[in-house]
Scaffold this motif. Structure first.
Motif, mmCIF file in Angstrom:
data_model
loop_
_atom_site.group_PDB
_atom_site.id
_atom_site.type_symbol
_atom_site.label_atom_id
_atom_site.label_comp_id
_atom_site.label_asym_id
_atom_site.label_seq_id
_atom_site.Cartn_x
_atom_site.Cartn_y
_atom_site.Cartn_z
ATOM 1 N N GLN A 189 0.778 -1.194 -0.087
ATOM 2 C CA GLN A 189 -0.127 -0.105 -0.073
ATOM 3 C C GLN A 189 0.955 1.158 -0.020
ATOM 4 N N SER A 190 0.377 2.263 -0.383
ATOM 5 C CA SER A 190 0.862 3.608 -0.452
ATOM 6 C C SER A 190 0.237 4.512 0.615
ATOM 7 N N VAL A 191 1.127 4.471 1.924
ATOM 8 C CA VAL A 191 0.511 4.912 3.061
ATOM 9 C C VAL A 191 0.573 6.541 3.280
ATOM 10 N N SER A 192 -0.442 7.101 3.901
ATOM 11 C CA SER A 192 -0.416 8.706 4.163
ATOM 12 C C SER A 192 -0.653 8.669 5.612
ATOM 13 N N ILE A 193 0.276 9.517 6.357
ATOM 14 C CA ILE A 193 0.102 9.715 7.951
ATOM 15 C C ILE A 193 -0.083 11.110 8.153
ATOM 16 N N ASN A 194 -1.084 11.630 8.860
ATOM 17 C CA ASN A 194 -1.028 12.986 9.476
ATOM 18 C C ASN A 194 -1.230 12.763 10.944
ATOM 19 N N MET A 195 -0.390 13.620 11.608
ATOM 20 C CA MET A 195 -0.219 13.427 12.936
ATOM 21 C C MET A 195 -1.161 14.593 13.883
ATOM 22 N N THR A 199 -4.197 10.598 11.865
ATOM 23 C CA THR A 199 -4.696 10.098 10.792
ATOM 24 C C THR A 199 -3.870 9.182 10.110
ATOM 25 N N ILE A 200 -4.486 8.052 9.504
ATOM 26 C CA ILE A 200 -3.791 7.354 8.739
ATOM 27 C C ILE A 200 -4.492 6.512 7.875
ATOM 28 N N GLY A 201 -4.027 6.386 6.539
ATOM 29 C CA GLY A 201 -4.866 5.786 5.485
ATOM 30 C C GLY A 201 -4.222 5.355 4.280
ATOM 31 N N THR A 202 -4.958 4.944 3.308
ATOM 32 C CA THR A 202 -4.434 4.466 1.996
ATOM 33 C C THR A 202 -5.388 4.222 1.015
#
Length: 518
Positions: A189-195, A199-202
């Motif tokens: 997966q290509s993962v995106s994280i925002n602290m 928030t975390i997602g794909t």
């Protein structure tokens, strides 16, 4: 010895399924958010107390025997049983009487009904079992330690709130999120994280993780149940190893399992069903997950000789041969399996193979008392089952929508699902439902007089009907199954009638392709 705990567990799970899975509203939408959350928390406390009391009864044989003897000596308290039933009716009344919009608009009245119903159900249930003096006597037998254990269990949700500050610490936050990110990356997966916020997602699906689903509740449950276990096993447990080795290891296991849970739900939301994933993130789903994990860890601990002092006996309760447990525990597993598929499948019927596996496992554990029943073919039971099955088919709603998701299956997958669905519906479900509704619930209320027998038929049939989507038809079927059992006093006659009815319905579904019949 366990029927009261099991009944409370079933009722609590049913309440949670109805109001947190099947009902479409949130506390913040009601105008009574604090009171709503307090009432919701009551169900969680109840589950923790039930689990804590189960530990007490499982590990303290003298308390188990004393409680069993006191309950067996209690007679003529059916009025309290009716009060308990009235309380349950008040709890479910708002859900039965209106939809989600009315729940939000008239929540003040609904809150009073549910709160009053919960009070009546709790009071009626306790006094149905024993008088107050008997409860006081039992607590004296156990000493202050038993009461302390139950208080600890009831305060586990508060412990989770108190530990909430830990989720804001960088170490736990970063380790959990990067653990999820690593797992998702390993799946390609290509993962995106925002602290801010966390928030975390794909693949377009993102989850903001609040404290209620952060895993802190898992730490609280494990710490609380391990404290209860330590109190129960003091004198025979090597406490230094228990607290310095087992507790840290258990917390690490909880942390790892929470990472697996979050990553799995994100993958479901990103590639299968966002609404399905959101249900899985629900706070109660987390509590259920970590409660099972906590009890599983203690089961492993109980079997480790290295944690027992020299000469201490490893005490393991054996319930699989108990006839009462065989009527109740598989039904609890059945209810929990329904909660699981409702949480993780947008169309719960598609998750039936998992339900079937869980039901089959429960029946296998209790196979000895089930196989010991008087299994005889009764023509009257067969005929009654055919009548019920034919009525269910004839009275089915016309032009029912096809079950979504079946068309997307490959022929082999659909064939496997259909076989499991037919066998599970025709064999597993009748045994589990009849063992509980007729073998346990009806028998518990039936004291021998015609008045109580009539009440037992009505109560067991009404409970059976509420479990099914078509209340009138299911209620009539419940009455017929009850009469079949009472005719010769054999539970297996009711099971045979139920199995015949379900087999007829399953055959019709297989021939017509209308799986909504089941």
């Amino acid at each position: 010895m366990i029927w009261a705990l099991a009944l409370v567990a079933i009722e609590l799970v049913a309440i949670v399924v109805v109001f947190q899975v099947l009902s479409d509203f949130e506390c913040r939408q009601t105008g009574f958010e604090l009171a709503c959350r307090g009432l919701r928390g009551t169900a969680l406390r109840g589950l923790c107390v039930v689990a804590g009391l189960a530990l007490v009864l499982g590990l303290r044989a003298e308390l188990r025997r004393d409680l069993s003897a006191r309950i067996e000596a209690t007679r003529g308290r059916t009025g309290w049983a009716l009060l308990h039933g009235l309380g349950l009716m008040l709890i479910f009344l708002p859900w039965l009487a209106s939809g989600a919009e009315m729940h939000r608009a008239g929540f003040g009245l609904f809150l009073a009904l549910m709160g009053g119903g919960a009070t009546l159900a709790a009071l009626g249930g306790l006094l149905w079992l024993m008088a107050p003096r008997d409860w006081a006597g039992w607590l004296r037998v156990g000493g202050n330690g038993v009461l302390a254990m139950l208080v600890v269990a009831a305060l586990i949700p508060d412990l989770a709130d108190a530990l909430g500050f830990a989720w804001s610490t960088d170490a736990l936050l970063m380790s959990t999120f990067y653990g999820v990110a690593i797992l998702l990356t390993l799946t390609g997966q290509s993962v995106s994280i925002n602290m801010t916020p966390p928030t975390i997602g794909t693949n377009g699906f993102y989850a903001e993780i609040a404290s209620s689903c952060s895993g802190i509740e898992g730490f609280a449950l494990i710490a609380g149940f391990m404290a209860i276990y330590a109190l129960l096993m003091q004198g025979s447990l090597r406490m230094e190893r228990y607290w310095l080795v087992v507790l840290p290891a258990a917390l690490v296991v909880s942390w790892v399992f929470n990472i697996l849970r979050i990553a799995g739900l994100i993958l479901i939301g990103a590639h299968a069903s966002p609404s399905l994933a959101v249900n899985g993130f629900h706070s109660f789903a987390g509590w259920l997950f970590f409660t099972v994990l906590s009890l599983g860890i203690l089961t492993v601990v109980q079997g480790l000789p290295s944690l027992q002092r020299a000469g201490a006996e490893i005490r393991t309760p054996a319930l699989t041969g108990d006839a009462t447990a065989a009527r109740i525990v598989p039904f609890i597993v059945f209810m929990l399996s329904g909660l699981v598929v409702n949480a993780f499948w947008q169309q719960p019927a598609l998750g039936f193979p998992l339900q079937a596996a869980m039901m089959a496992g429960a029946l296998w554990l209790f196979r000895a008392p089930i196989l010991a029943l008087a299994w005889r073919v009764d023509p009257v039971a067969l005929l009654a089952g055919l009548v019920v099955g034919a009525g269910w088919i004839v009275l089915a709603p016309a032009n029912a929508d096809p079950l979504p998701g079946l068309a997307a299956m490959t022929p082999a997958t659909f064939a496997l699902w259909a076989v499991i669905r037919v066998l599970g519906t025709s064999v597993l479900v009748p045994v589990i439902e009849e063992a509980f509704f007729r073998g346990y619930l009806l028998a518990r209320f039936d004291s021998g007089s015609w008045q109580m027998r009539l009440a037992a038929i009505i109560i067991s049939s009404l409970a059976f009907a509420l479990l099914h989507g078509r209340v009138l038809e299911a209620g009539a079927a419940g009455v017929i199954f009850a009469l079949v059992m009472l005719r010769r006093g054999r539970l297996t006659d009711a099971i045979l009638a139920h199995a015949t009815a379900n087999a007829a319905v399953a055959a019709a579904a297989l021939v017509t392709g209308d799986w909504s019949l089941i």
